[in-house]
Design a protein around this motif. Structure first.
Motif, PDB file in Angstrom:
ATOM      1  N   GLY A   2      20.901  41.555  36.683  1.00  0.00           N
ATOM      2  CA  GLY A   2      22.260  42.066  36.525  1.00  0.00           C
ATOM      3  C   GLY A   2      22.679  42.922  37.702  1.00  0.00           C
ATOM      4  O   GLY A   2      23.785  42.819  38.199  1.00  0.00           O
ATOM      5  N   HIS A   5      23.593  40.968  40.711  1.00  0.00           N
ATOM      6  CA  HIS A   5      24.931  40.390  40.549  1.00  0.00           C
ATOM      7  C   HIS A   5      26.011  41.428  40.797  1.00  0.00           C
ATOM      8  O   HIS A   5      27.020  41.157  41.412  1.00  0.00           O
ATOM      9  CB  HIS A   5      25.074  39.786  39.153  1.00  0.00           C
ATOM     10  CG  HIS A   5      24.367  38.474  39.033  1.00  0.00           C
ATOM     11  ND1 HIS A   5      24.074  37.889  37.837  1.00  0.00           N
ATOM     12  CD2 HIS A   5      23.879  37.655  39.984  1.00  0.00           C
ATOM     13  CE1 HIS A   5      23.442  36.748  38.069  1.00  0.00           C
ATOM     14  NE2 HIS A   5      23.313  36.604  39.360  1.00  0.00           N
ATOM     15  N   LEU A   9      29.211  41.564  43.611  1.00  0.00           N
ATOM     16  CA  LEU A   9      30.607  41.874  43.269  1.00  0.00           C
ATOM     17  C   LEU A   9      31.118  43.038  44.119  1.00  0.00           C
ATOM     18  O   LEU A   9      32.207  43.000  44.678  1.00  0.00           O
ATOM     19  CB  LEU A   9      30.676  42.230  41.779  1.00  0.00           C
ATOM     20  CG  LEU A   9      32.043  42.583  41.228  1.00  0.00           C
ATOM     21  CD1 LEU A   9      32.871  41.318  41.092  1.00  0.00           C
ATOM     22  CD2 LEU A   9      31.893  43.260  39.874  1.00  0.00           C
ATOM     23  N   ARG A  12      31.760  42.148  47.700  1.00  0.00           N
ATOM     24  CA  ARG A  12      33.041  41.443  47.886  1.00  0.00           C
ATOM     25  C   ARG A  12      34.202  42.432  47.894  1.00  0.00           C
ATOM     26  O   ARG A  12      35.103  42.355  48.701  1.00  0.00           O
ATOM     27  CB  ARG A  12      33.241  40.445  46.744  1.00  0.00           C
ATOM     28  CG  ARG A  12      33.021  39.027  47.174  1.00  0.00           C
ATOM     29  CD  ARG A  12      33.589  37.990  46.256  1.00  0.00           C
ATOM     30  NE  ARG A  12      33.543  38.219  44.839  1.00  0.00           N
ATOM     31  CZ  ARG A  12      32.646  37.697  44.018  1.00  0.00           C
ATOM     32  NH1 ARG A  12      31.675  36.964  44.491  1.00  0.00           N
ATOM     33  NH2 ARG A  12      32.711  37.923  42.725  1.00  0.00           N
ATOM     34  N   ARG A  13      34.135  43.366  46.940  1.00  0.00           N
ATOM     35  CA  ARG A  13      35.234  44.348  46.841  1.00  0.00           C
ATOM     36  C   ARG A  13      35.249  45.278  48.050  1.00  0.00           C
ATOM     37  O   ARG A  13      36.311  45.662  48.532  1.00  0.00           O
ATOM     38  CB  ARG A  13      35.084  45.157  45.548  1.00  0.00           C
ATOM     39  CG  ARG A  13      35.460  44.334  44.350  1.00  0.00           C
ATOM     40  CD  ARG A  13      35.475  45.125  43.082  1.00  0.00           C
ATOM     41  NE  ARG A  13      35.848  44.260  41.972  1.00  0.00           N
ATOM     42  CZ  ARG A  13      35.682  44.582  40.707  1.00  0.00           C
ATOM     43  NH1 ARG A  13      35.152  45.733  40.375  1.00  0.00           N
ATOM     44  NH2 ARG A  13      36.059  43.752  39.755  1.00  0.00           N
ATOM     45  N   ARG A  16      36.816  43.573  50.886  1.00  0.00           N
ATOM     46  CA  ARG A  16      38.271  43.496  50.714  1.00  0.00           C
ATOM     47  C   ARG A  16      38.917  44.837  51.046  1.00  0.00           C
ATOM     48  O   ARG A  16      39.924  44.910  51.738  1.00  0.00           O
ATOM     49  CB  ARG A  16      38.559  43.119  49.255  1.00  0.00           C
ATOM     50  CG  ARG A  16      39.920  42.552  49.032  1.00  0.00           C
ATOM     51  CD  ARG A  16      40.030  42.005  47.641  1.00  0.00           C
ATOM     52  NE  ARG A  16      39.953  43.053  46.635  1.00  0.00           N
ATOM     53  CZ  ARG A  16      39.635  42.843  45.350  1.00  0.00           C
ATOM     54  NH1 ARG A  16      39.352  41.625  44.944  1.00  0.00           N
ATOM     55  NH2 ARG A  16      39.602  43.821  44.498  1.00  0.00           N
TER      56      ARG A  16
END
Lengths: 61, 313
Positions: A2, A5, A9, A12-13, A16
């Motif tokens: 978990g 994972h 995430l 990626r954020r 961005r």
């Protein structure tokens, strides 16, 4: 599992957010540069303004 | 929330920065930037280099904004076509409403800032270009007429006019000629593409010429439009935009382009199927070189003019 994972995430954020940050920084730089280009060359300096006013005054009298 | 929903890149709101960038159609932007740059430098009025840089940037952002709005509106047909199925909206990486918001905000931003940096004619032309591409082409023509890319091609032809207007504050014969060059180039370029991605437009029921009038008619249209384009492109060599370098480039490339169009016209569908559309793909690639070379030659002519012109002139 978990956690890995979540890392994906967050990565990626983060990417961005960094991108948006860079765009904002570039925007500020562009605004600054545009301001300098528009008012640069002494076109709006106090001396030029005073000279302009004198000319306008002279023409008016 | 399951692991799958957390990690799936398709989840809305989890898009990477590059997905938002992809909304702006960076490859189309290359053409926009280059032609606008040439339009600006070919203009007789010099522009402050930084303001010129900003103008090109805002034109590119405006082009990108119209790309985002196109992806918002066309998400349904993009999902059906192999060529476009990987775009951020059909794959779900970016939500359609996000694409709409980004498109609208960037449109407003690019128009206002181009107007502020240069003049309002350039800003107005950019606004009209975005309107034309999104409303006239994407929302109306694309799904209703096989003339979609003929008329819609105008949107892609405006950037050199905007670049010229940014420098001079007006529209002239030279800038209109640069517009016409891109405008006439668009149909053969896209029809060649439509010939070798044939299944795509059928599936999406986009009324491309290949779908409505058949592939033979498309081949005929390519040669007719290429002949008209060649006359325009070579004729431009005798105007203020042209010169010896441009004329030489135009003669060579138009000869090659016409030969390519004749080759396409002479082929049957069976021949094309048999060799995997080699000739059509070659023509498409040549069309990219064609446009860049013509605008490159205009740029060289402008450079020669700035340096005092040809010694014999």
């Amino acid at each position: 599992m978990g956690l890995t994972h979540e890392h994906e995430l967050h990565k990626r954020r983060r990417g961005r957010n960094a991108g948006v940050g860079l765009v904002l920084a570039a925007f500020i730089a562009i605004l600054f540069g545009m301001t300098i280009a528009k008012i640069g060359g002494g076109a709006y300096s106090p001396e030029t303004r005073a000279a302009q006013q004198q000319t306008e005054g002279g023409n008016g009298s | 929330m399951t692991d799958a929903s957390v990690t799936s890149p398709a989840q809305t709101g989890d898009a990477e920065f590059k997905d938002y960038f992809a909304l702006l159609k960076p490859r189309v932007m290359t053409l926009v930037v280059f032609t606008a740059f040439v339009g600006m430098l070919a203009a007789p009025t010099p522009i402050n280099p930084f303001l010129g840089f900003c103008a090109i940037l805002f034109i590119a952002v405006g082009g990108g904004a119209s790309g985002a709005l196109n992806m918002w509106y066309d998400a349904d047909i993009d999902a059906l076509m192999k060529r476009t199925a990987g775009r951020p909206v059909p794959t779900g990486r970016v939500d359609a409403s996000e694409a709409l918001a980004i498109g609208l905000v960037l449109s407003g931003f690019s128009v206002v800032f181009l107007g502020l940096a240069t003049n309002w004619l350039a800003g107005g032309l950019l606004a009209f270009t975005i309107f034309f591409y999104v409303v006239i082409y994407t929302m109306w023509l694309k799904r209703s007429t096989p003339q979609n890319i003929v008329i819609g091609g105008a949107a892609g032809a405006f950037p050199p006019m905007i670049g010229w207007a940014a420098a001079t504050g007006d529209i002239s014969v030279a800038s209109v000629l640069m517009f016409c060059l891109t405008f006439m180039w668009t149909p053969p370029h896209f029809w060649a593409l439509a010939l070798f991605v044939k299944g795509d437009y059928d599936k999406a029921t986009v009324p491309m010429l290949t779908v409505t009038h058949g592939r033979r008619a498309t081949r005929v249209h390519i040669i007719v439009y290429t002949a008209l384009l060649a006359a325009l492109a070579v004729g431009t060599g005798f105007t203020q935009v042209g010169g010896p370098v441009y004329l030489a480039t135009a003669v060579v490339l138009n000869a090659l382009f016409l030969k390519g169009a004749v080759d396409i016209w002479r082929r049957t569908e069976d021949q094309a199927e048999a060799d995997g559309y080699v000739t059509e793909k070659k023509f498409f690639k040549l069309s990219l070189l064609y446009l860049f070379a013509h605008f490159g030659a205009i740029l060289i002519e402008a450079g020669i003019d700035r340096l005092g012109g040809y010694p014999w002139a």
